[in-house]
Design an enzyme around this catalytic site. Sequence first.
Site, short mmCIF file in Angstrom:
data_model
loop_
_atom_site.label_atom_id
_atom_site.label_comp_id
_atom_site.label_asym_id
_atom_site.label_seq_id
_atom_site.Cartn_x
_atom_site.Cartn_y
_atom_site.Cartn_z
N LYS A 14 0.77 -1.26 -0.02
CA LYS A 14 0.07 -0.09 0.06
C LYS A 14 0.91 1.19 0.03
O LYS A 14 0.54 2.20 -0.85
CB LYS A 14 -0.95 0.04 1.15
CG LYS A 14 -1.77 -1.17 1.34
CD LYS A 14 -2.82 -1.35 2.60
CE LYS A 14 -2.20 -1.31 3.85
NZ LYS A 14 -1.44 -2.66 3.96
N ARG A 89 -10.17 -0.07 8.25
CA ARG A 89 -9.92 -1.49 8.32
C ARG A 89 -10.36 -2.25 9.32
O ARG A 89 -10.17 -3.51 9.65
CB ARG A 89 -8.38 -1.71 8.71
CG ARG A 89 -7.81 -0.86 9.71
CD ARG A 89 -6.21 -0.39 9.75
NE ARG A 89 -5.34 -1.47 9.70
CZ ARG A 89 -4.06 -1.46 9.11
NH1 ARG A 89 -3.97 -0.17 8.63
NH2 ARG A 89 -3.21 -2.25 9.70
N ARG A 127 11.93 -5.64 5.57
CA ARG A 127 11.28 -4.10 5.17
C ARG A 127 12.10 -3.21 6.39
O ARG A 127 12.40 -3.43 7.29
CB ARG A 127 9.79 -3.71 5.50
CG ARG A 127 9.68 -2.30 5.18
CD ARG A 127 8.14 -1.98 5.09
NE ARG A 127 7.43 -2.30 6.26
CZ ARG A 127 6.19 -2.30 6.34
NH1 ARG A 127 5.63 -1.72 5.71
NH2 ARG A 127 5.62 -2.62 7.76
N ARG A 160 10.81 -0.96 11.12
CA ARG A 160 9.77 -0.50 11.88
C ARG A 160 9.59 -1.09 13.10
O ARG A 160 9.79 -2.42 13.20
CB ARG A 160 8.29 -0.39 11.07
CG ARG A 160 7.67 0.81 10.92
CD ARG A 160 6.73 0.75 9.93
NE ARG A 160 5.42 0.04 10.12
CZ ARG A 160 4.13 -0.15 9.54
NH1 ARG A 160 4.24 0.54 8.35
NH2 ARG A 160 3.41 -0.81 9.87
N ARG A 171 -0.09 -9.08 13.56
CA ARG A 171 -0.79 -8.23 12.39
C ARG A 171 -1.67 -8.95 11.32
O ARG A 171 -2.80 -8.60 11.03
CB ARG A 171 0.11 -7.46 11.97
CG ARG A 171 0.69 -6.08 12.91
CD ARG A 171 1.97 -5.59 12.47
NE ARG A 171 1.92 -4.94 11.18
CZ ARG A 171 2.95 -4.59 10.38
NH1 ARG A 171 4.07 -5.04 11.00
NH2 ARG A 171 2.79 -4.06 9.34
P1 AP5 Z 1 4.56 -1.54 1.90
O1 AP5 Z 1 4.31 -0.65 0.58
O2 AP5 Z 1 5.52 -0.97 3.14
O3 AP5 Z 1 3.38 -2.43 2.49
P2 AP5 Z 1 2.17 -1.71 3.34
O4 AP5 Z 1 0.88 -2.53 2.66
O5 AP5 Z 1 2.12 -0.45 3.44
O6 AP5 Z 1 2.06 -2.55 4.53
P3 AP5 Z 1 2.31 -1.89 6.09
O7 AP5 Z 1 2.90 -2.76 6.91
O8 AP5 Z 1 2.49 -0.48 6.18
O9 AP5 Z 1 0.50 -2.15 6.33
P4 AP5 Z 1 -0.13 -2.17 7.62
O10 AP5 Z 1 -1.50 -2.09 7.28
O11 AP5 Z 1 0.16 -3.34 8.69
O12 AP5 Z 1 0.54 -0.78 8.48
P5 AP5 Z 1 -0.07 0.58 9.00
O13 AP5 Z 1 1.26 1.49 8.99
O14 AP5 Z 1 -1.13 1.01 7.99
O15 AP5 Z 1 5.53 -2.82 1.64
C1 AP5 Z 1 5.99 -3.97 2.34
C2 AP5 Z 1 7.39 -4.46 1.79
O16 AP5 Z 1 7.28 -5.13 0.62
C3 AP5 Z 1 8.65 -3.32 1.39
O17 AP5 Z 1 9.66 -3.87 1.87
C4 AP5 Z 1 8.46 -3.29 -0.15
O18 AP5 Z 1 9.57 -2.97 -0.46
C5 AP5 Z 1 8.00 -4.60 -0.41
N1 AP5 Z 1 7.07 -4.56 -1.63
C6 AP5 Z 1 5.96 -3.55 -1.99
N2 AP5 Z 1 5.40 -4.16 -3.01
C7 AP5 Z 1 6.13 -5.17 -3.43
C8 AP5 Z 1 5.91 -5.88 -4.65
N3 AP5 Z 1 5.13 -5.52 -5.55
N4 AP5 Z 1 6.72 -6.89 -4.90
C9 AP5 Z 1 7.92 -7.30 -3.93
N5 AP5 Z 1 8.16 -6.76 -2.80
C10 AP5 Z 1 7.22 -5.48 -2.50
O19 AP5 Z 1 -0.67 0.44 10.53
C11 AP5 Z 1 0.37 0.43 11.26
C12 AP5 Z 1 -0.47 0.00 12.54
O20 AP5 Z 1 -1.10 1.41 12.90
C13 AP5 Z 1 -1.66 -1.13 12.61
O21 AP5 Z 1 -1.21 -2.52 13.04
C14 AP5 Z 1 -2.40 -0.47 13.70
O22 AP5 Z 1 -2.12 -0.63 15.02
C15 AP5 Z 1 -2.43 0.90 13.62
N6 AP5 Z 1 -3.43 1.36 12.58
C16 AP5 Z 1 -3.33 2.01 11.28
N7 AP5 Z 1 -4.42 2.38 10.76
C17 AP5 Z 1 -5.51 1.87 11.59
C18 AP5 Z 1 -6.98 1.82 11.47
N8 AP5 Z 1 -7.58 2.55 10.42
N9 AP5 Z 1 -7.46 1.44 12.50
C19 AP5 Z 1 -7.00 1.04 13.56
N10 AP5 Z 1 -5.59 0.79 13.76
C20 AP5 Z 1 -4.81 1.49 12.75
MG MG Z 2 2.34 1.11 4.86
#
Ligand code: AP5
Ligand code: MG
Length: 213
Positions: A14, A89, A127, A160, A171
């Site tokens: 994402k 989510r 990552r 992270r 997660r």
């Molecule tokens: P990356 O692009 O970083 O993946 P991502 O989908 O953004 O993953 P996140 O870990 O950020 O998602 P998340 O939903 O768990 O975290 P968030 O910050 O939202 O890519 C990942 C890796 O893969 C990288 O190394 C990249 O290089 C590689 N990659 C990417 N594309 C690729 C491809 N096509 N091929 C190969 N490799 C690839 O949330 C964090 C925390 O915040 C949650 O756990 C929760 O506690 C809280 N939170 C956030 N939003 C909410 C909400 N709405 N409600 C409640 N709690 C929330």
């Molecule tokens: Mg992300």
Amino acid sequence: MKRIVLLGPPGAGKGTQATGISQKYGIPHISTGDIFRANVKEGTPLGKKAKEYMDQGLLVPDSLVCDLVEDRLSQPDCENGYLLDGFPRTVFQAERLDSFLGCASSELCVVDIEVRPEALLPRLTGRRVCIKCGAPYHVLTKPTRVPGVCDICGGLVVQRADDSEETVMNRLKVYDSSTAPLIDYYGDGRLIRIDGEKAPDEVFADITSAVGE
Ligand code: AP5
Ligand code: MG
């Protein structure tokens, strides 16, 4: 006017796709994860509460998330659309967003980036992210040119806090129980399914061709 939601499990890509999508459509990238991490870093009351959940790989309670997002979406830069990354989510958050959008809810483009569960753990444990601009890297598949230094802004590149194997496993469980039901929720014509296992530039091309101009 594009109102886009990026759905998909942790590690789906994402954040990787968000920068290009936000530039292409000229819309702000709103990542709830980034907002919480910025609050954790600044030690705000919201950051202190959010950290308790994030460190365990749990979702921050809906009550702390929904008002925050609605405030953000009410800012003038969101008048011509926005890209939501990591929100909604839970079904509760999706219902809140629909009632906030009213008639416009039918125009929401929900992009589900699909990646098999077994591909997610290595993506997340390998990552690294820039603490300054947030750019994502990977120790094997997308290393920085200079170790530990962001190619884009020169910031420090680190792991992270929630990318340890144990927290990633939590997660992924939380995604299955709380977020995966949104695939059915948006199955009313709003869901765009994208193969997230292609190369990042191919994923980007598939997303933009499905979302349209
Ligand atoms: P990356 O692009 O970083 O993946 P991502 O989908 O953004 O993953 P996140 O870990 O950020 O998602 P998340 O939903 O768990 O975290 P968030 O910050 O939202 O890519 C990942 C890796 O893969 C990288 O190394 C990249 O290089 C590689 N990659 C990417 N594309 C690729 C491809 N096509 N091929 C190969 N490799 C690839 O949330 C964090 C925390 O915040 C949650 O756990 C929760 O506690 C809280 N939170 C956030 N939003 C909410 C909400 N709405 N409600 C409640 N709690 C929330
Ligand atoms: Mg992300």
